[in-house]
Design a protein around this motif. Structure first.
Motif, PDB file in Angstrom:
ATOM      1  N   GLN A 246       0.830  -1.196   0.000  1.00 16.07           N
ATOM      2  CA  GLN A 246       0.000   0.000   0.000  1.00 16.07           C
ATOM      3  C   GLN A 246       0.870   1.253   0.000  1.00 16.07           C
ATOM      4  OE1 GLN A 246      -2.562   1.782   3.416  1.00 16.07           O
ATOM      5  NE2 GLN A 246      -3.898   0.325   2.362  1.00 16.07           N
ATOM      6  N   GLU A 247       1.958   1.231   0.756  1.00 14.28           N
ATOM      7  CA  GLU A 247       2.851   2.386   0.818  1.00 14.28           C
ATOM      8  C   GLU A 247       3.437   2.707  -0.567  1.00 14.28           C
ATOM      9  OE1 GLU A 247       2.823  -0.077   2.979  1.00 14.28           O
ATOM     10  OE2 GLU A 247       2.122   1.010   4.757  1.00 14.28           O
ATOM     11  N   ALA A 248       3.844   1.664  -1.298  1.00 14.48           N
ATOM     12  CA  ALA A 248       4.419   1.883  -2.632  1.00 14.48           C
ATOM     13  C   ALA A 248       3.373   2.438  -3.589  1.00 14.48           C
ATOM     14  CB  ALA A 248       4.994   0.578  -3.173  1.00 14.48           C
ATOM     15  N   ILE A 249       2.148   1.964  -3.474  1.00 13.59           N
ATOM     16  CA  ILE A 249       1.074   2.452  -4.333  1.00 13.59           C
ATOM     17  C   ILE A 249       0.807   3.929  -4.059  1.00 13.59           C
ATOM     18  CG2 ILE A 249      -1.389   2.238  -4.841  1.00 13.59           C
ATOM     19  CD1 ILE A 249      -1.068  -0.783  -4.139  1.00 13.59           C
TER      20      ILE A 249
ATOM     21  N   LEU B 199      -3.734  -4.064  -7.674  1.00 10.87           N
ATOM     22  CA  LEU B 199      -3.759  -2.975  -6.702  1.00 10.87           C
ATOM     23  C   LEU B 199      -4.945  -3.101  -5.753  1.00 10.87           C
ATOM     24  CD1 LEU B 199      -1.616  -1.803  -8.654  1.00 10.87           C
ATOM     25  CD2 LEU B 199      -2.601   0.454  -8.210  1.00 10.87           C
ATOM     26  N   TYR B 200      -6.009  -3.767  -6.208  1.00 12.47           N
ATOM     27  CA  TYR B 200      -7.187  -3.895  -5.366  1.00 12.47           C
ATOM     28  C   TYR B 200      -6.952  -4.828  -4.184  1.00 12.47           C
ATOM     29  CZ  TYR B 200      -9.995  -1.285  -8.717  1.00 12.47           C
ATOM     30  OH  TYR B 200     -10.507  -0.296  -9.519  1.00 12.47           O
ATOM     31  N   SER B 201      -5.837  -5.532  -4.166  1.00  9.09           N
ATOM     32  CA  SER B 201      -5.486  -6.321  -2.989  1.00  9.09           C
ATOM     33  C   SER B 201      -5.010  -5.423  -1.856  1.00  9.09           C
ATOM     34  CB  SER B 201      -4.383  -7.329  -3.329  1.00  9.09           C
ATOM     35  OG  SER B 201      -4.833  -8.251  -4.296  1.00  9.09           O
ATOM     36  N   HIS B 202      -4.678  -4.174  -2.179  1.00 10.06           N
ATOM     37  CA  HIS B 202      -4.122  -3.244  -1.194  1.00 10.06           C
ATOM     38  C   HIS B 202      -4.947  -1.970  -1.048  1.00 10.06           C
ATOM     39  CE1 HIS B 202      -0.383  -5.638  -1.292  1.00 10.06           C
ATOM     40  NE2 HIS B 202      -0.628  -5.739  -2.583  1.00 10.06           N
ATOM     41  N   ILE B 203      -5.658  -1.571  -2.124  1.00  9.32           N
ATOM     42  CA  ILE B 203      -6.485  -0.367  -2.145  1.00  9.32           C
ATOM     43  C   ILE B 203      -7.849  -0.758  -2.681  1.00  9.32           C
ATOM     44  CG2 ILE B 203      -6.737   1.982  -3.032  1.00  9.32           C
ATOM     45  CD1 ILE B 203      -4.216   1.939  -1.558  1.00  9.32           C
TER      46      ILE B 203
ATOM     47  N   ASP C 154     -10.406   5.650  -1.997  1.00 11.06           N
ATOM     48  CA  ASP C 154      -9.537   5.314  -0.866  1.00 11.06           C
ATOM     49  C   ASP C 154      -8.107   5.748  -1.151  1.00 11.06           C
ATOM     50  OD1 ASP C 154     -11.587   4.263   0.597  1.00 11.06           O
ATOM     51  OD2 ASP C 154     -11.046   2.162   0.284  1.00 11.06           O
ATOM     52  N   LEU C 155      -7.671   5.555  -2.386  1.00 11.53           N
ATOM     53  CA  LEU C 155      -6.317   5.964  -2.757  1.00 11.53           C
ATOM     54  C   LEU C 155      -6.146   7.468  -2.570  1.00 11.53           C
ATOM     55  CD1 LEU C 155      -3.522   5.477  -3.949  1.00 11.53           C
ATOM     56  CD2 LEU C 155      -4.540   5.593  -6.234  1.00 11.53           C
ATOM     57  N   LEU C 156      -7.127   8.253  -2.981  1.00  7.98           N
ATOM     58  CA  LEU C 156      -7.052   9.705  -2.814  1.00  7.98           C
ATOM     59  C   LEU C 156      -6.979  10.090  -1.339  1.00  7.98           C
ATOM     60  CD1 LEU C 156      -9.653  10.840  -5.509  1.00  7.98           C
ATOM     61  CD2 LEU C 156      -7.157  10.774  -5.724  1.00  7.98           C
ATOM     62  N   ASP C 157      -7.784   9.413  -0.509  1.00 10.70           N
ATOM     63  CA  ASP C 157      -7.733   9.688   0.931  1.00 10.70           C
ATOM     64  C   ASP C 157      -6.349   9.381   1.502  1.00 10.70           C
ATOM     65  OD1 ASP C 157     -10.356  10.529   1.067  1.00 10.70           O
ATOM     66  OD2 ASP C 157     -11.140   8.582   1.701  1.00 10.70           O
ATOM     67  N   LEU C 158      -5.779   8.259   1.100  1.00 13.58           N
ATOM     68  CA  LEU C 158      -4.465   7.856   1.603  1.00 13.58           C
ATOM     69  C   LEU C 158      -3.374   8.811   1.112  1.00 13.58           C
ATOM     70  CD1 LEU C 158      -4.837   4.018   1.106  1.00 13.58           C
ATOM     71  CD2 LEU C 158      -4.599   5.175   3.304  1.00 13.58           C
ATOM     72  N   MET C 159      -3.494   9.282  -0.112  1.00 16.03           N
ATOM     73  CA  MET C 159      -2.536  10.254  -0.642  1.00 16.03           C
ATOM     74  C   MET C 159      -2.556  11.536   0.184  1.00 16.03           C
ATOM     75  SD  MET C 159      -3.337   9.838  -4.724  1.00 16.03           S
ATOM     76  CE  MET C 159      -2.531  11.404  -5.157  1.00 16.03           C
ATOM     77  N   PHE C 160      -3.756  12.023   0.453  1.00 18.24           N
ATOM     78  CA  PHE C 160      -3.873  13.288   1.185  1.00 18.24           C
ATOM     79  C   PHE C 160      -3.298  13.149   2.590  1.00 18.24           C
ATOM     80  CE2 PHE C 160      -5.751  16.936   3.239  1.00 18.24           C
ATOM     81  CZ  PHE C 160      -5.874  17.871   2.234  1.00 18.24           C
TER      82      PHE C 160
END
Length: 254
Positions: free
Chosen positions: A38-41, A73-77, A82-88
């Motif tokens: 997830q961190e790498a994504i 990627l859906y195995s982690h996000i 959700d990806l946008l939330d994690l980015m922010f």
């Protein structure tokens, strides 16, 4: 098998079924055996948004940058949202001041505001994302809010009053950064450099200034508008002056 309903698999960028609660509150599976994390994504998505703007970020594009299949990627996000939330929230970690804050509340608030401005200008897509969806409620966003409220402790305010001051500073900060983003970086509506848009406006502005219709604006345009990046500290100082005056203990000299 014929006649048997099969579960529909999410396609690239389609929302996957989500567990209750925000992405930060959901349990994460242990996938240490996988090189894709997830961190790498999230890191890849942030780098993409920094370079090309928020519009460039998609599950498919991030997967391509990582040399992976989009479905992996859906195995982690669970979804792009959700990806946008994690980015922010990952970017918000850069806002939090390490160590002790200055004991003087004005110095502390100024330090936090200046750090926040630097981070928002480093990740200009954060402004566009904040306008689209609720942000700032991830773990790092909450740490930033907690630190801002702690900076105001010397004023001895009620929690609601401290929250209003934080909101006023944030409103000024965000408004100023929006102006700075409008004069540089990427135009999120077109995907083109904002400098191209700004340059295309100059002939129009010069023609209007010379029409005689704007006697107060024309001299200002002739002299040159103040550079947006150079006005932040002065405006913040004026704002804090007003806050200090409004919360000055009775009987103390103004």
């Amino acid at each position: 098998m014929p006649g048997t309903s099969q579960p529909e698999q999410p396609g690239p960028d389609s929302p996957a079924p989500q567990a209750p609660g925000p992405v930060w509150a959901r349990p994460r599976e242990d996938r240490r055996r996988s090189s894709l994390t997830q961190e790498a994504i999230v890191d890849s998505a942030i780098a993409l948004a920094d370079a090309e703007g928020l519009a460039a970020v998609s599950i498919r594009r991030v997967a391509s940058e990582l040399g992976a299949r989009a479905m992996s990627l859906y195995s982690h996000i669970e979804s792009k949202e959700d990806l946008l939330d994690l980015m922010f929230d990952r970017a918000n970690a850069e806002v939090v001041i390490e160590g002790e804050l200055p004991s003087d509340w004005r110095t502390a608030i100024t330090l936090i505001a200046e750090r926040t401005r630097v981070v928002l200008l480093r990740h200009r897509w954060m402004v566009a994302l904040a306008a689209r969806r609720p942000t700032g409620v991830g773990p790092n966003g909450l740490r930033h809010v907690e630190q801002s409220l702690a900076a105001l402790d010397p004023l001895g305010l009620e929690p609601a009053a401290a929250a209003l001051i934080c909101s006023a500073v944030d409103d000024y900060l965000l408004g100023h950064v929006i102006r700075e983003v409008m004069t540089g970086g990427w135009d999120e509506s077109t995907g083109a450099p904002a400098a191209d848009r700004n340059a295309s406006m100059l002939p129009y502005l010069r023609r209007m200034a010379g029409s005689g219709e704007f006697p107060h604006l024309a001299p200002l345009l002739d002299a040159g508008l103040p550079k947006v990046g150079e006005t932040f500290e002065q405006g913040l100082e004026w704002l804090l002056d007003g806050i200090a005056e409004a919360h000055r203990p009775p009987g103390t000299p103004g």
